[in-house]
Design a protein around this motif. Structure first.
Motif, PDB file in Angstrom:
ATOM      1  N   CYS A  15       0.843  -1.192   0.000  1.00  0.00           N
ATOM      2  CA  CYS A  15       0.000   0.000   0.000  1.00  0.00           C
ATOM      3  C   CYS A  15       0.878   1.242   0.000  1.00  0.00           C
ATOM      4  N   ALA A  16       0.248   2.385  -0.184  1.00  0.00           N
ATOM      5  CA  ALA A  16       0.936   3.676  -0.138  1.00  0.00           C
ATOM      6  C   ALA A  16      -0.071   4.723   0.309  1.00  0.00           C
ATOM      7  N   PHE A  17       0.433   5.852   0.721  1.00  0.00           N
ATOM      8  CA  PHE A  17      -0.428   6.953   1.131  1.00  0.00           C
ATOM      9  C   PHE A  17      -0.388   8.056   0.090  1.00  0.00           C
ATOM     10  N   GLN A  18      -1.472   8.771  -0.044  1.00  0.00           N
ATOM     11  CA  GLN A  18      -1.600   9.875  -0.990  1.00  0.00           C
ATOM     12  C   GLN A  18      -0.930  11.139  -0.463  1.00  0.00           C
ATOM     13  N   LYS A  19      -0.980  11.352   0.853  1.00  0.00           N
ATOM     14  CA  LYS A  19      -0.492  12.595   1.455  1.00  0.00           C
ATOM     15  C   LYS A  19       0.372  12.291   2.678  1.00  0.00           C
ATOM     16  N   GLY A  20       0.992  13.337   3.189  1.00  0.00           N
ATOM     17  CA  GLY A  20       1.690  13.220   4.464  1.00  0.00           C
ATOM     18  C   GLY A  20       3.179  12.975   4.363  1.00  0.00           C
ATOM     19  N   TYR A  21       3.746  13.104   3.172  1.00  0.00           N
ATOM     20  CA  TYR A  21       5.181  12.894   2.997  1.00  0.00           C
ATOM     21  C   TYR A  21       5.914  14.193   3.315  1.00  0.00           C
ATOM     22  N   THR A  22       6.283  14.377   4.575  1.00  0.00           N
ATOM     23  CA  THR A  22       6.856  15.648   5.020  1.00  0.00           C
ATOM     24  C   THR A  22       8.281  15.516   5.550  1.00  0.00           C
ATOM     25  N   ARG A  23       8.804  14.310   5.631  1.00  0.00           N
ATOM     26  CA  ARG A  23      10.165  14.121   6.140  1.00  0.00           C
ATOM     27  C   ARG A  23      11.186  14.334   5.030  1.00  0.00           C
ATOM     28  N   PRO A  24      12.313  14.973   5.331  1.00  0.00           N
ATOM     29  CA  PRO A  24      13.348  15.156   4.308  1.00  0.00           C
ATOM     30  C   PRO A  24      14.027  13.832   3.963  1.00  0.00           C
ATOM     31  N   ASP A  25      14.492  13.721   2.700  1.00  0.00           N
ATOM     32  CA  ASP A  25      15.232  12.529   2.301  1.00  0.00           C
ATOM     33  C   ASP A  25      16.698  12.673   2.703  1.00  0.00           C
ATOM     34  N   CYS A  26      17.551  11.755   2.263  1.00  0.00           N
ATOM     35  CA  CYS A  26      18.956  11.765   2.683  1.00  0.00           C
ATOM     36  C   CYS A  26      19.718  12.980   2.157  1.00  0.00           C
ATOM     37  N   SER A  27      19.154  13.694   1.190  1.00  0.00           N
ATOM     38  CA  SER A  27      19.760  14.933   0.683  1.00  0.00           C
ATOM     39  C   SER A  27      19.091  16.167   1.274  1.00  0.00           C
ATOM     40  N   GLU A  28      18.271  15.952   2.315  1.00  0.00           N
ATOM     41  CA  GLU A  28      17.531  17.025   2.989  1.00  0.00           C
ATOM     42  C   GLU A  28      16.481  17.683   2.092  1.00  0.00           C
TER      43      GLU A  28
END
Length: 86
Positions: A23-36
């Motif tokens: 599964c996956a979510f449509q919203k809520g992706y607020t954390r920075p990745d490894c490149s900030e």
């Protein structure tokens, strides 16, 4: 109209396997990745559901990949909310 195929792959320091999400979510992706970097849009794909469940037989994909023995794969139905921006 052809629909896009998206494979949601989870990465975690808690496992030594590649995790294919069911599964996956449509919203809520607020954390920075490894490149900030943080995704610049509120929604990651154009679907109406907030929680998207795949119709693909992920268990069979994992079974097939694990038979190869060159890669360790497992499944998850607890997708995180982290997107790596390429």
């Amino acid at each position: 109209m052809n629909k896009p195929l998206v494979l949601h792959v989870g990465v975690s320091s808690c496992t030594d396997k590649l995790t294919i999400e069911k599964c996956a979510f449509q919203k809520g992706y607020t954390r920075p990745d490894c490149s900030e970097m943080i995704i610049s849009v509120e929604e990651v794909c154009s679907v109406e559901q907030e929680h998207i469940i795949t119709g693909i037989d992920v268990d069979q994909i994992c079974k097939s990949l694990n038979n190869n023995k060159q890669i360790k794969v497992c499944t998850s139905d607890n997708a995180g909310r982290y997107v790596s921006i390429l």
